[in-house]
Design a protein around this motif. Structure first.
Motif, PDB file in Angstrom:
ATOM      1  N   TYR A 196      57.540 103.571   8.575  1.00 10.21           N
ATOM      2  CA  TYR A 196      58.800 102.906   8.265  1.00 10.21           C
ATOM      3  C   TYR A 196      59.442 102.322   9.520  1.00 10.21           C
ATOM      4  O   TYR A 196      60.024 101.230   9.465  1.00 10.21           O
ATOM      5  CB  TYR A 196      59.772 103.867   7.586  1.00 10.21           C
ATOM      6  N   TYR A 199      57.756  99.083  10.032  1.00  7.85           N
ATOM      7  CA  TYR A 199      58.145  98.159   8.962  1.00  7.85           C
ATOM      8  C   TYR A 199      59.547  97.597   9.209  1.00  7.85           C
ATOM      9  O   TYR A 199      59.769  96.378   9.118  1.00  7.85           O
ATOM     10  CB  TYR A 199      58.078  98.910   7.634  1.00  7.85           C
ATOM     11  N   ARG A 200      60.492  98.468   9.546  1.00 10.15           N
ATOM     12  CA  ARG A 200      61.860  98.028   9.793  1.00 10.15           C
ATOM     13  C   ARG A 200      61.930  97.138  11.036  1.00 10.15           C
ATOM     14  O   ARG A 200      62.627  96.120  11.044  1.00 10.15           O
ATOM     15  CB  ARG A 200      62.773  99.247   9.955  1.00 10.15           C
ATOM     16  N   THR A 202      59.633  95.216  12.185  1.00  3.53           N
ATOM     17  CA  THR A 202      59.055  93.919  11.828  1.00  3.53           C
ATOM     18  C   THR A 202      60.047  93.079  11.038  1.00  3.53           C
ATOM     19  O   THR A 202      60.194  91.877  11.288  1.00  3.53           O
ATOM     20  CB  THR A 202      57.762  94.115  11.016  1.00  3.53           C
ATOM     21  N   ALA A 203      60.717  93.690  10.079  1.00  2.00           N
ATOM     22  CA  ALA A 203      61.678  92.971   9.246  1.00  2.00           C
ATOM     23  C   ALA A 203      62.841  92.442  10.077  1.00  2.00           C
ATOM     24  O   ALA A 203      63.283  91.294   9.898  1.00  2.00           O
ATOM     25  CB  ALA A 203      62.189  93.879   8.131  1.00  2.00           C
ATOM     26  N   PHE A 208      63.655  89.399   7.851  1.00  2.00           N
ATOM     27  CA  PHE A 208      63.294  89.602   6.456  1.00  2.00           C
ATOM     28  C   PHE A 208      64.189  90.672   5.852  1.00  2.00           C
ATOM     29  O   PHE A 208      64.708  91.543   6.560  1.00  2.00           O
ATOM     30  CB  PHE A 208      61.847  90.094   6.314  1.00  2.00           C
ATOM     31  N   TYR A 210      64.550  94.129   4.035  1.00  2.00           N
ATOM     32  CA  TYR A 210      63.717  95.325   4.023  1.00  2.00           C
ATOM     33  C   TYR A 210      64.400  96.434   3.227  1.00  2.00           C
ATOM     34  O   TYR A 210      65.619  96.514   3.164  1.00  2.00           O
ATOM     35  CB  TYR A 210      63.398  95.794   5.446  1.00  2.00           C
ATOM     36  N   GLU A 211      63.563  97.266   2.603  1.00  2.00           N
ATOM     37  CA  GLU A 211      64.061  98.369   1.804  1.00  2.00           C
ATOM     38  C   GLU A 211      64.458  99.538   2.703  1.00  2.00           C
ATOM     39  O   GLU A 211      63.938  99.695   3.818  1.00  2.00           O
ATOM     40  CB  GLU A 211      62.989  98.841   0.812  1.00  2.00           C
ATOM     41  N   LYS A 212      65.364 100.388   2.204  1.00  2.00           N
ATOM     42  CA  LYS A 212      65.744 101.573   2.939  1.00  2.00           C
ATOM     43  C   LYS A 212      64.625 102.615   2.855  1.00  2.00           C
ATOM     44  O   LYS A 212      63.757 102.556   1.984  1.00  2.00           O
ATOM     45  CB  LYS A 212      67.041 102.149   2.365  1.00  2.00           C
ATOM     46  N   GLU A 213      64.669 103.554   3.779  1.00  2.00           N
ATOM     47  CA  GLU A 213      63.606 104.559   3.830  1.00  2.00           C
ATOM     48  C   GLU A 213      63.555 105.388   2.548  1.00  2.00           C
ATOM     49  O   GLU A 213      62.478 105.811   2.110  1.00  2.00           O
ATOM     50  CB  GLU A 213      63.816 105.461   5.043  1.00  2.00           C
ATOM     51  N   TYR A 279      53.443  96.211   1.181  1.00  2.00           N
ATOM     52  CA  TYR A 279      54.406  96.216   2.288  1.00  2.00           C
ATOM     53  C   TYR A 279      53.638  96.327   3.596  1.00  2.00           C
ATOM     54  O   TYR A 279      52.543  96.903   3.642  1.00  2.00           O
ATOM     55  CB  TYR A 279      55.376  97.397   2.160  1.00  2.00           C
ATOM     56  N   GLY A 281      54.006  96.356   8.247  1.00  2.00           N
ATOM     57  CA  GLY A 281      54.743  96.351   9.497  1.00  2.00           C
ATOM     58  C   GLY A 281      53.766  96.339  10.652  1.00  2.00           C
ATOM     59  O   GLY A 281      52.680  96.924  10.562  1.00  2.00           O
TER      60      GLY A 281
END
Length: 365
Positions: A196, A199-200, A202-203, A208, A210-213, A279, A281
């Motif tokens: 995560y 991923y965060r 990268t967003a 972008f 991004y969804e929360k954890e 998804y 990252g």
């Protein structure tokens, strides 16, 4: 004519289409949407089909709502009957929806016809889709919720054949990843915190959404499969029997690491015979090692080992336009030798014309 039967999630037939499974519906139920599950039958003089149909109720601040059917209806039907099916299905489901429901929104699972819906102006596309309908209430949504363009790789062939269909530069990048000594792994929910963070990062870097954890914690939890409640189906009618060829969808974290540090990671879904790239990252460091290319090849190999015959890379720009902000994504995904597919896009069947006008205006703003 369409007839439907509301069912419980545990009675909902499993299938290859991830976005029309009980898993996806009950998972979205934990995110604030209300899933409803149906079995449906469409029939006319020369065509009939039965299929599962899952709808998500999305509430709005003013108490109204929109019913959303992701990648649905998942049934093959002649193009000239598509609008009729969407209309009759929306009308059949209407009694099960909240009174203040504005529209039924379909993210269609049909490929767009050559020179078809997605290439027309919206007004022309609506004439085409409403042909033969009774109410002429189908509208092209102001924007597509799910990306209508994607690349689907046929992974049923031998690995050598899959590689042979790829672009030469893609194959070379995959080889580079392996020569670089990258460690590839398939992991479970215990890898979520590290993934995560990537991923965060990268967003934020690419600006972008991004969804929360917590979203991913719920995604990897199996508890919502049985615990999320929906309306009980009417007891008087018999549930339509359908085959159940696919197991419950599974999600997997796949990582590429160097010197015990994750430099790239993806989440893929396996639903029956279909795999999905969901998804991702990656870090800026060590990009020259091509970890993203090796990771996709590992995903192909893993999906094949789970019995999948197709791998959906989930979203590309509509064409190879170098000025498009996502042009690099187009080059990356099309390099894997899959079929470039354009779906027919997102369509609304309007229940309340006046409220729909405000609803569309809000979306455009």
């Amino acid at each position: 004519m369409v007839t439907i039967q509301q069912v419980r999630p545990e009675d909902f037939p499993v299938q290859d289409n991830l976005f029309q499974t009980a898993f996806w519906g009950t998972f979205k139920g934990t995110c604030g949407q209300q899933p409803l599950f149906f079995t449906a039958v469409y029939s006319d003089r020369d065509f009939s089909a039965q299929f599962p149909f899952m709808v998500l109720i999305r509430m709005r601040r003013d108490g109204s709502c929109c019913a959303y059917a992701p990648r649905a209806p998942s049934v093959s039907i002649p193009p000239e009957k598509r609008g009729i099916l969407l209309e009759e299905l929306a009308l059949a489901v209407r009694p099960a929806l909240p009174e203040q429901c504005i529209c039924m929104r379909y993210d269609t699972a049909w490929k767009s016809q050559p020179g078809g819906e997605e290439t027309f102006r919206p007004e022309t596309a609506q004439l085409f889709m409403n042909w033969g309908t009774e109410t002429h209430s189908l509208r092209k949504a102001p924007k597509n919720y799910m990306c209508p363009d994607t690349v689907v790789v046929n992974i049923s062939a031998a690995p050598e054949q899959i590689l042979a269909r790829m672009r030469t530069t893609t194959r070379n990048c995959i080889r580079r990843a392996y020569r670089s000594g990258i460690d590839f792994a398939v992991k479970g929910a215990d890898a979520l915190p590290d993934w995560y963070m990537l991923y965060r990062e990268t967003a934020l870097r690419k600006n972008f959404f991004y969804e929360k954890e917590e979203y991913f914690d719920r995604l990897f939890s199996r508890e919502h499969i049985q615990s999320n409640a929906v309306h009980e189906p009417p007891p008087a009618e018999k549930i339509i029997p359908l085959d159940a060829p696919a197991p419950v969808p599974q999600f997997h974290i796949m990582t590429a690491g160097k010197n015990k540090k994750i430099i790239s990671g993806i989440i893929i879904a396996v639903s029956g015979h279909n795999a999905y790239y969901m998804y991702a990252g990656s870090s800026l460091g060590q990009r020259e090692l091509m970890p993203n290319y090796g990771l996709q090849w590992e995903a192909v190999r893993f999906a094949r080992s789970r019995g999948c015959t197709s791998y959906d890379l989930m979203g590309i720009p509509p064409d190879n336009n170098a000025s498009h902000p996502m042009a690099g994504l187009y080059i990356f995904k099309t390099g894997f030798g899959g079929e470039t597919i354009r779906f027919a896009g997102t369509w609304d069947f309007v229940y309340d014309e006046e409220s729909y006008g405000y609803f569309v205006l809000e979306e455009q703003l």
